[in-house]
Motif scaffolding. Structure first.
Motif, mmCIF file in Angstrom:
data_model
loop_
_atom_site.group_PDB
_atom_site.id
_atom_site.type_symbol
_atom_site.label_atom_id
_atom_site.label_comp_id
_atom_site.label_asym_id
_atom_site.label_seq_id
_atom_site.Cartn_x
_atom_site.Cartn_y
_atom_site.Cartn_z
ATOM 1 N N GLY A 1 -17.602 3.262 17.306
ATOM 2 C CA GLY A 1 -18.844 2.522 17.536
ATOM 3 C C GLY A 1 -19.112 1.429 16.516
ATOM 4 O O GLY A 1 -20.171 0.792 16.547
ATOM 5 N N VAL A 2 -18.147 1.195 15.596
ATOM 6 C CA VAL A 2 -18.351 0.165 14.562
ATOM 7 C C VAL A 2 -18.189 -1.228 15.190
ATOM 8 O O VAL A 2 -17.235 -1.475 15.926
ATOM 9 C CB VAL A 2 -17.361 0.368 13.391
ATOM 10 N N ARG A 3 -19.143 -2.125 14.883
ATOM 11 C CA ARG A 3 -19.098 -3.505 15.404
ATOM 12 C C ARG A 3 -18.532 -4.465 14.361
ATOM 13 O O ARG A 3 -17.855 -5.416 14.694
ATOM 14 C CB ARG A 3 -20.519 -3.964 15.788
ATOM 15 N N GLU A 4 -18.873 -4.240 13.101
ATOM 16 C CA GLU A 4 -18.399 -5.094 11.994
ATOM 17 C C GLU A 4 -17.939 -4.175 10.869
ATOM 18 O O GLU A 4 -18.731 -3.371 10.369
ATOM 19 C CB GLU A 4 -19.522 -5.990 11.476
ATOM 20 N N GLY A 5 -16.674 -4.290 10.491
ATOM 21 C CA GLY A 5 -16.192 -3.409 9.436
ATOM 22 C C GLY A 5 -14.723 -3.580 9.161
ATOM 23 O O GLY A 5 -14.129 -4.608 9.472
ATOM 24 N N LEU A 6 -14.143 -2.546 8.540
ATOM 25 C CA LEU A 6 -12.729 -2.543 8.181
ATOM 26 C C LEU A 6 -12.070 -1.285 8.726
ATOM 27 O O LEU A 6 -12.684 -0.214 8.756
ATOM 28 C CB LEU A 6 -12.555 -2.576 6.650
ATOM 29 N N CYS A 7 -10.826 -1.429 9.113
ATOM 30 C CA CYS A 7 -10.031 -0.319 9.639
ATOM 31 C C CYS A 7 -8.748 -0.210 8.822
ATOM 32 O O CYS A 7 -7.926 -1.126 8.834
ATOM 33 C CB CYS A 7 -9.720 -0.597 11.112
ATOM 34 N N LEU A 8 -8.606 0.909 8.119
ATOM 35 C CA LEU A 8 -7.392 1.199 7.348
ATOM 36 C C LEU A 8 -6.472 2.058 8.201
ATOM 37 O O LEU A 8 -6.927 3.034 8.804
ATOM 38 C CB LEU A 8 -7.783 1.985 6.081
ATOM 39 N N VAL A 9 -5.199 1.702 8.262
ATOM 40 C CA VAL A 9 -4.203 2.549 8.940
ATOM 41 C C VAL A 9 -3.059 2.753 7.961
ATOM 42 O O VAL A 9 -2.450 1.766 7.511
ATOM 43 C CB VAL A 9 -3.665 1.894 10.231
ATOM 44 N N ASN A 10 -2.783 4.005 7.589
ATOM 45 C CA ASN A 10 -1.704 4.240 6.615
ATOM 46 C C ASN A 10 -0.851 5.442 6.984
ATOM 47 O O ASN A 10 -1.327 6.392 7.596
ATOM 48 C CB ASN A 10 -2.248 4.406 5.195
ATOM 49 N N ALA A 11 0.418 5.338 6.617
ATOM 50 C CA ALA A 11 1.306 6.495 6.664
ATOM 51 C C ALA A 11 0.851 7.489 5.602
ATOM 52 O O ALA A 11 0.480 7.090 4.497
ATOM 53 C CB ALA A 11 2.739 6.051 6.393
ATOM 54 N N MET A 12 0.859 8.790 5.941
ATOM 55 C CA MET A 12 0.496 9.811 4.955
ATOM 56 C C MET A 12 1.746 10.406 4.296
ATOM 57 O O MET A 12 1.641 11.280 3.441
ATOM 58 C CB MET A 12 -0.348 10.902 5.602
ATOM 59 N N HIS A 13 2.916 9.917 4.706
ATOM 60 C CA HIS A 13 4.188 10.380 4.145
ATOM 61 C C HIS A 13 4.863 9.203 3.453
ATOM 62 O O HIS A 13 4.717 8.056 3.878
ATOM 63 C CB HIS A 13 5.077 10.949 5.241
ATOM 64 N N ILE A 14 5.627 9.496 2.419
ATOM 65 C CA ILE A 14 6.119 8.443 1.537
ATOM 66 C C ILE A 14 7.507 7.944 1.912
ATOM 67 O O ILE A 14 8.105 7.175 1.170
ATOM 68 C CB ILE A 14 6.050 8.923 0.067
ATOM 69 N N THR A 15 7.985 8.364 3.070
ATOM 70 C CA THR A 15 9.227 7.811 3.632
ATOM 71 C C THR A 15 8.936 7.188 4.989
ATOM 72 O O THR A 15 9.800 7.182 5.882
ATOM 73 C CB THR A 15 10.314 8.904 3.748
ATOM 74 N N ALA A 16 7.731 6.675 5.161
ATOM 75 C CA ALA A 16 7.310 6.017 6.401
ATOM 76 C C ALA A 16 6.365 4.882 6.032
ATOM 77 O O ALA A 16 5.832 4.841 4.920
ATOM 78 C CB ALA A 16 6.613 7.013 7.319
ATOM 79 N N SER A 17 6.186 3.958 6.967
ATOM 80 C CA SER A 17 5.349 2.779 6.742
ATOM 81 C C SER A 17 4.404 2.571 7.911
ATOM 82 O O SER A 17 4.697 2.979 9.036
ATOM 83 C CB SER A 17 6.227 1.517 6.645
ATOM 84 N N VAL A 18 3.289 1.908 7.654
ATOM 85 C CA VAL A 18 2.511 1.251 8.708
ATOM 86 C C VAL A 18 2.466 -0.225 8.337
ATOM 87 O O VAL A 18 2.141 -0.565 7.188
ATOM 88 C CB VAL A 18 1.099 1.848 8.841
ATOM 89 N N PHE A 19 2.829 -1.079 9.286
ATOM 90 C CA PHE A 19 2.826 -2.521 9.014
ATOM 91 C C PHE A 19 2.492 -3.257 10.296
ATOM 92 O O PHE A 19 2.431 -2.663 11.373
ATOM 93 C CB PHE A 19 4.183 -2.968 8.437
ATOM 94 N N ILE A 20 2.241 -4.548 10.173
ATOM 95 C CA ILE A 20 1.911 -5.373 11.343
ATOM 96 C C ILE A 20 2.985 -6.436 11.493
ATOM 97 O O ILE A 20 3.263 -7.185 10.553
ATOM 98 C CB ILE A 20 0.507 -5.994 11.191
#
Lengths: 140, 140, 140
Positions: free
Chosen positions: C33-52
């Motif tokens: 329901g957030v209209r204005e804000g920030l969204c963090l997406v991260n891997a919780m394991h240290i042999t994986a990545s989240v990237f764009i």
């Protein structure tokens, strides 16, 4: 909570180059009226970067040579499979991963909380066309 | 919205080394009183990194060797143009780009929402002098 | 201030591969329901990545070859000291540093404020087991 959004349009005449956008980010923080919060600055294109480092021309030359070694430009479809799609910018997608997509900077007492040498830089790896940068500020 | 700011001073005796700062970040989160929010941790100097990975000495040795291969130390002005300015740390500006400037960590139910092996590490690439790390927390 | 937390479980059958998780991130933003804000997406394991980057199979093949050159798989304890601990995934800890741990994306007018080609990708470098991704949204 306050929020503020600003888009910059970059038009870099070279294929690869670096542009200092710190002044624009400072201005967006002033416009926002935020005293304590976070400021996200990101490239909206996937062959460009926003990163923080030194605005020193020699270093920028070093980065260009280094990125060219790590991921050389090669338009042929033999070197990069991505270039079989008709694109010639696969190298730029690699260079952008090394330099990163975004930075998040703290806002403290109404100002960007940067170290003495931190400058916000736009990194272009497939230029000669308009691209956008997003500045998003949230806080209070 | 709550916010909290804390600065750490790092003084790494080696030119290149890694220091676990997870405990300091946990403490800053406790001090903040934030239950749900975001925690930014960044190096304030451009020859240092904050990143998340394993606090395992063998891995840290591997990182050092690997970064030295990717961007070797060379104080001469022939290798890096940045070193024509009188600096000798151009390599450190490159190593920091590989390892990154910052991490953003979620705060959930009053605690850093880290995976089982995630440790917040400070990466020094031009040490033997005091440098600062910024911890900024916003949330509720 | 609103906040929203969601965990994804990834189970990648290959050792190294990339998975598009943009739809899941969009859905989390809608749920928040957030209209204005920030969204963090991260891997919780240290042999994986989240990237764009681009969701283009040729580019993903290029990334795999490139990462294998930069940090080759080698289970022997001679190549990586980390593998003296009984692990065989030191290379994956290196690959993840090149591709990054996390992305932070702006939310504007209730939607992820992404450029035309930006896709949120999960990068797996030591797969064949369940791993988690964290989505954290704050804003208003």
């Amino acid at each position: 909570m306050r929020s503020h959004t600003r888009y910059l349009t970059m038009n870099v005449p070279a294929r690869m180059d670096f542009v200092n956008i710190t002044a624009e980010v400072h201005e967006a923080v002033r416009e926002s009226g935020v005293r304590e919060g976070l400021c996200l600055v990101n490239a909206m294109h996937i062959t460009a970067s926003v990163f923080i480092n030194d605005d020193e021309p020699g270093l920028h030359e070093d980065y260009k040579r280094w990125l060219e070694q790590l991921a050389p430009f090669d338009a042929s479809p033999q070197c990069y499979r991505h270039n079989r799609t008709g694109e010639d910018n696969a190298d730029a997608h690699h260079k952008r991963q090394v330099m990163g997509r975004e930075v998040v900077v703290a806002i403290t007492a109404g100002r960007l909380d940067l170290g003495p040498w931190e400058q916000v830089l736009y990194g272009e790896f497939d230029g000669r066309r308009a691209k956008r940068v997003l500045i998003k500020i949230i806080g209070e």
